[in-house]
Scaffold this active site. Structure first.
Site, PDB file in Angstrom:
ATOM      1  N   ARG A 138     -67.353  76.604  11.631  1.00 38.34           N
ATOM      2  CA  ARG A 138     -67.423  75.217  12.105  1.00 38.34           C
ATOM      3  C   ARG A 138     -67.738  74.246  10.957  1.00 38.34           C
ATOM      4  O   ARG A 138     -68.591  74.518  10.121  1.00 38.34           O
ATOM      5  CB  ARG A 138     -68.508  75.091  13.179  1.00 38.34           C
ATOM      6  N   LYS A 143     -68.998  74.273  24.095  1.00 33.57           N
ATOM      7  CA  LYS A 143     -69.549  73.219  24.965  1.00 33.57           C
ATOM      8  C   LYS A 143     -69.270  71.826  24.382  1.00 33.57           C
ATOM      9  O   LYS A 143     -68.790  70.933  25.074  1.00 33.57           O
ATOM     10  CB  LYS A 143     -71.069  73.405  25.135  1.00 33.57           C
ATOM     11  N   ARG A 181     -81.935  74.683  28.933  1.00 38.98           N
ATOM     12  CA  ARG A 181     -81.864  75.966  28.242  1.00 38.98           C
ATOM     13  C   ARG A 181     -82.939  76.928  28.717  1.00 38.98           C
ATOM     14  O   ARG A 181     -82.978  78.070  28.268  1.00 38.98           O
ATOM     15  CB  ARG A 181     -82.057  75.743  26.741  1.00 38.98           C
ATOM     16  N   ARG A 211     -73.343  72.918   9.429  1.00 36.20           N
ATOM     17  CA  ARG A 211     -74.707  72.799   9.944  1.00 36.20           C
ATOM     18  C   ARG A 211     -75.591  73.876   9.332  1.00 36.20           C
ATOM     19  O   ARG A 211     -75.173  75.031   9.225  1.00 36.20           O
ATOM     20  CB  ARG A 211     -74.682  72.983  11.478  1.00 36.20           C
ATOM     21  N   ARG A 267     -79.943  82.647  17.131  1.00 42.01           N
ATOM     22  CA  ARG A 267     -79.646  81.732  18.246  1.00 42.01           C
ATOM     23  C   ARG A 267     -79.019  82.490  19.418  1.00 42.01           C
ATOM     24  O   ARG A 267     -79.318  82.194  20.582  1.00 42.01           O
ATOM     25  CB  ARG A 267     -78.704  80.613  17.773  1.00 42.01           C
TER      26      ARG A 267
HETATM   27  P1  AP5 Z   1     -68.662  73.954  19.628  1.00 32.45           P
HETATM   28  O1  AP5 Z   1     -67.863  73.229  20.643  1.00 32.45           O
HETATM   29  O2  AP5 Z   1     -69.369  73.156  18.592  1.00 32.45           O
HETATM   30  O3  AP5 Z   1     -69.639  74.997  20.330  1.00 32.45           O
HETATM   31  P2  AP5 Z   1     -70.970  74.749  21.135  1.00 32.45           P
HETATM   32  O4  AP5 Z   1     -70.954  75.629  22.325  1.00 32.45           O
HETATM   33  O5  AP5 Z   1     -71.190  73.286  21.370  1.00 32.45           O
HETATM   34  O6  AP5 Z   1     -71.995  75.354  20.096  1.00 32.45           O
HETATM   35  P3  AP5 Z   1     -73.322  74.777  19.446  1.00 32.45           P
HETATM   36  O7  AP5 Z   1     -73.592  75.610  18.223  1.00 32.45           O
HETATM   37  O8  AP5 Z   1     -73.245  73.301  19.197  1.00 32.45           O
HETATM   38  O9  AP5 Z   1     -74.321  75.083  20.554  1.00 32.45           O
HETATM   39  P4  AP5 Z   1     -75.795  75.351  20.415  1.00 32.45           P
HETATM   40  O10 AP5 Z   1     -76.105  75.432  21.833  1.00 32.45           O
HETATM   41  O11 AP5 Z   1     -76.270  76.452  19.575  1.00 32.45           O
HETATM   42  O12 AP5 Z   1     -76.280  74.101  19.526  1.00 32.45           O
HETATM   43  P5  AP5 Z   1     -77.051  72.781  19.912  1.00 32.45           P
HETATM   44  O13 AP5 Z   1     -76.589  71.718  19.004  1.00 32.45           O
HETATM   45  O14 AP5 Z   1     -77.046  72.542  21.368  1.00 32.45           O
HETATM   46  O15 AP5 Z   1     -67.643  74.976  18.904  1.00 32.45           O
HETATM   47  C1  AP5 Z   1     -68.038  75.805  17.826  1.00 32.45           C
HETATM   48  C2  AP5 Z   1     -66.843  75.983  16.871  1.00 32.45           C
HETATM   49  O16 AP5 Z   1     -65.769  76.652  17.544  1.00 32.45           O
HETATM   50  C3  AP5 Z   1     -66.244  74.651  16.368  1.00 32.45           C
HETATM   51  O17 AP5 Z   1     -65.881  74.810  15.030  1.00 32.45           O
HETATM   52  C4  AP5 Z   1     -65.012  74.424  17.230  1.00 32.45           C
HETATM   53  O18 AP5 Z   1     -64.011  73.730  16.527  1.00 32.45           O
HETATM   54  C5  AP5 Z   1     -64.576  75.851  17.571  1.00 32.45           C
HETATM   55  N1  AP5 Z   1     -64.062  75.925  18.941  1.00 32.45           N
HETATM   56  C6  AP5 Z   1     -64.640  75.385  20.039  1.00 32.45           C
HETATM   57  N2  AP5 Z   1     -63.916  75.652  21.145  1.00 32.45           N
HETATM   58  C7  AP5 Z   1     -62.864  76.395  20.726  1.00 32.45           C
HETATM   59  C8  AP5 Z   1     -61.759  76.994  21.409  1.00 32.45           C
HETATM   60  N3  AP5 Z   1     -61.607  76.862  22.736  1.00 32.45           N
HETATM   61  N4  AP5 Z   1     -60.871  77.693  20.684  1.00 32.45           N
HETATM   62  C9  AP5 Z   1     -61.022  77.806  19.340  1.00 32.45           C
HETATM   63  N5  AP5 Z   1     -62.045  77.268  18.627  1.00 32.45           N
HETATM   64  C10 AP5 Z   1     -62.951  76.569  19.314  1.00 32.45           C
HETATM   65  O19 AP5 Z   1     -78.576  73.186  19.554  1.00 32.45           O
HETATM   66  C11 AP5 Z   1     -79.012  73.335  18.210  1.00 32.45           C
HETATM   67  C12 AP5 Z   1     -80.509  73.581  18.198  1.00 32.45           C
HETATM   68  O20 AP5 Z   1     -81.204  72.455  18.776  1.00 32.45           O
HETATM   69  C13 AP5 Z   1     -80.990  74.783  19.033  1.00 32.45           C
HETATM   70  O21 AP5 Z   1     -80.918  75.994  18.319  1.00 32.45           O
HETATM   71  C14 AP5 Z   1     -82.445  74.361  19.358  1.00 32.45           C
HETATM   72  O22 AP5 Z   1     -83.288  74.562  18.258  1.00 32.45           O
HETATM   73  C15 AP5 Z   1     -82.311  72.858  19.587  1.00 32.45           C
HETATM   74  N6  AP5 Z   1     -82.056  72.518  20.991  1.00 32.45           N
HETATM   75  C16 AP5 Z   1     -80.945  71.862  21.467  1.00 32.45           C
HETATM   76  N7  AP5 Z   1     -81.029  71.700  22.796  1.00 32.45           N
HETATM   77  C17 AP5 Z   1     -82.217  72.262  23.174  1.00 32.45           C
HETATM   78  C18 AP5 Z   1     -82.871  72.417  24.438  1.00 32.45           C
HETATM   79  N8  AP5 Z   1     -82.294  71.966  25.590  1.00 32.45           N
HETATM   80  N9  AP5 Z   1     -84.049  73.046  24.470  1.00 32.45           N
HETATM   81  C19 AP5 Z   1     -84.637  73.496  23.330  1.00 32.45           C
HETATM   82  N10 AP5 Z   1     -84.071  73.385  22.106  1.00 32.45           N
HETATM   83  C20 AP5 Z   1     -82.878  72.759  22.031  1.00 32.45           C
END
Ligand code: AP5
Length: 231
Positions: free
Chosen positions: A128, A14, A89, A161, A172
Site C-alpha cells: 500500500r 475497508k 473494534r 504507512r 495488527r
Molecule cells: P485498504 O482499503 O487501505 O484496507 P483497510 O481495510 O482500510 O486497511 P487498514 O490497514 O487501513 O485498516 P486498519 O484497520 O488496520 O487501519 P486503521 O487505519 O483503521 O487497502 C489496503 C491495500 O489493498 C491498499 O493498497 C489498496 O489499494 C489495496 N486494495 C484494497 N482493496 C482491494 C481490492 N479489492 N483488490 C485489490 N487491492 C485492494 O487503523 C490503524 C491503527 O489506528 C490501528 O492499528 C489502531 O492502533 C488505531 N485505531 C484505529 N481505529 C481504532 C479503533 N476503533 N479502536 C482502537 N484503535 C484504533
C-alpha cells in the site's frame, strides 16, 4: 442518522471501498484510523496519546476512541448515512456506538464483514502507498499510480504507512483476531451481519455492497447524488 459498519481485518479493503461508496452513493465516511492520523499530524493531545499504540499495531484505548467518535457524530449532519471504517473494534466500542446512535435518534442498518485470506491481506498492506497530500490510496501492483511514487489525483508524494511494515502488520492481524473478531458474533446475534467476499477487485466489491445496502429500509438509491464526504 443511519450507519453501516465496514468490518474486516487490516487490508480487507475497508478504506478503499468506503472512498468509492462515498463518491458514488453519498455516504459520509468516518474512519477512526484516519482521524487518529490527522490528530497525530496536528500534534493534538489525542494524537500524542495514540501514537505509541498505533506504531506498535495495538488498539488505542476505548475511552479515547469513543469520545472522538461521539464528538464527531454530535457535530452532524444528523441526516447523514455514515460508513464506519475501522470502528468499532471492540465489544465495548460497539455497545457505546449503539448507545450514541440511539441518543442521536439514529440506528445501524447493516454490518458488512469483508472477508479476505490472510496471505492477500499481507500482500495488500506491504504494497500500500498513500498520497501525503490528498490521502488517495494506491498499491504498488494492485492499484499502481501512473508514475511511481506520485499521486495520480494531485501530484503529491506517495508514502508507506509506518505500521505497514510486515512485523507490525502481523501484530495488527493478531490484534484483530483477539479483540475485533468477537464483533462478528455480536452483530450476527442482532441480525445485522452480512458477509462479503473482498478477495475480488474493488469495483466488483463496491457493486456487491451497493446491491446489499439497496435492500435496506430507508437507504437512498445508489447514485442518488454524490456529495458524500469524509468525516
Ligand atoms: P485498504 O482499503 O487501505 O484496507 P483497510 O481495510 O482500510 O486497511 P487498514 O490497514 O487501513 O485498516 P486498519 O484497520 O488496520 O487501519 P486503521 O487505519 O483503521 O487497502 C489496503 C491495500 O489493498 C491498499 O493498497 C489498496 O489499494 C489495496 N486494495 C484494497 N482493496 C482491494 C481490492 N479489492 N483488490 C485489490 N487491492 C485492494 O487503523 C490503524 C491503527 O489506528 C490501528 O492499528 C489502531 O492502533 C488505531 N485505531 C484505529 N481505529 C481504532 C479503533 N476503533 N479502536 C482502537 N484503535 C484504533
Amino acid at each position: 442518522m443511519q450507519g453501516i459498519i465496514l468490518l474486516g481485518a487490516p487490508g480487507s479493503g475497508k478504506g478503499t471501498a468506503a472512498e468509492r461508496l462515498r463518491d458514488r452513493a453519498g455516504f459520509t465516511h468516518l474512519a477512526t484510523g484516519d482521524m487518529l492520523r490527522a490528530a497525530l499530524k496536528q500534534g493534538t493531545a489525542l494524537g500524542r496519546e495514540a501514537e505509541g499504540y498505533m506504531q506498535r499495531g495495538e488498539l488505542v484505548p476505548d475511552d479515547l476512541i469513543i469520545r472522538m467518535v461521539r464528538e464527531r457524530l454530535e457535530a452532524g449532519p444528523r441526516e447523514a448515512r455514515y460508513l464506519f471504517d475501522g470502528f468499532p473494534r471492540t465489544v465495548v466500542q460497539a455497545e457505546k456506538l449503539e448507545q450514541t446512535l440511539a441518543d442521536l435518534g439514529g440506528r445501524l442498518t447493516r454490518v458488512l464483514l469483508l472477508e479476505t485470506p490472510r496471505a492477500v491481506l499481507i500482500q495488500r498492506l506491504t504494497g500500500r502507498r498513500i498520497c501525503r497530500q490528498c490521502g488517495t490510496n494506491f498499491h504498488v501492483t494492485n492499484v499502481p499510480p501512473k508514475r511511481a511514487g506520485v499521486c495520480d489525483v494531485c501530484g503529491g508524494e506517495l508514502y508507506q504507512r509506518p505500521d505497514d511494515q510486515e512485523a507490525t502488520i502481523v501484530k495488527r492481524l493478531d490484534v484483530y483476531a483477539q479483540q475485533t473478531e468477537a464483533l462478528i458474533a455480536f452483530y450476527a446475534a442482532r441480525g445485522l451481519l452480512t458477509r462479503v467476499n473482498s478477495n475480488q477487485g474493488a469495483d466488483q466489491l463496491v457493486a456487491d455492497i451497493l446491491g446489499i445496502v439497496q435492500t435496506d429500509a430507508g437507504a437512498a438509491a445508489p447514485g442518488a447524488g454524490a456529495g458524500g464526504r469524509k468525516a
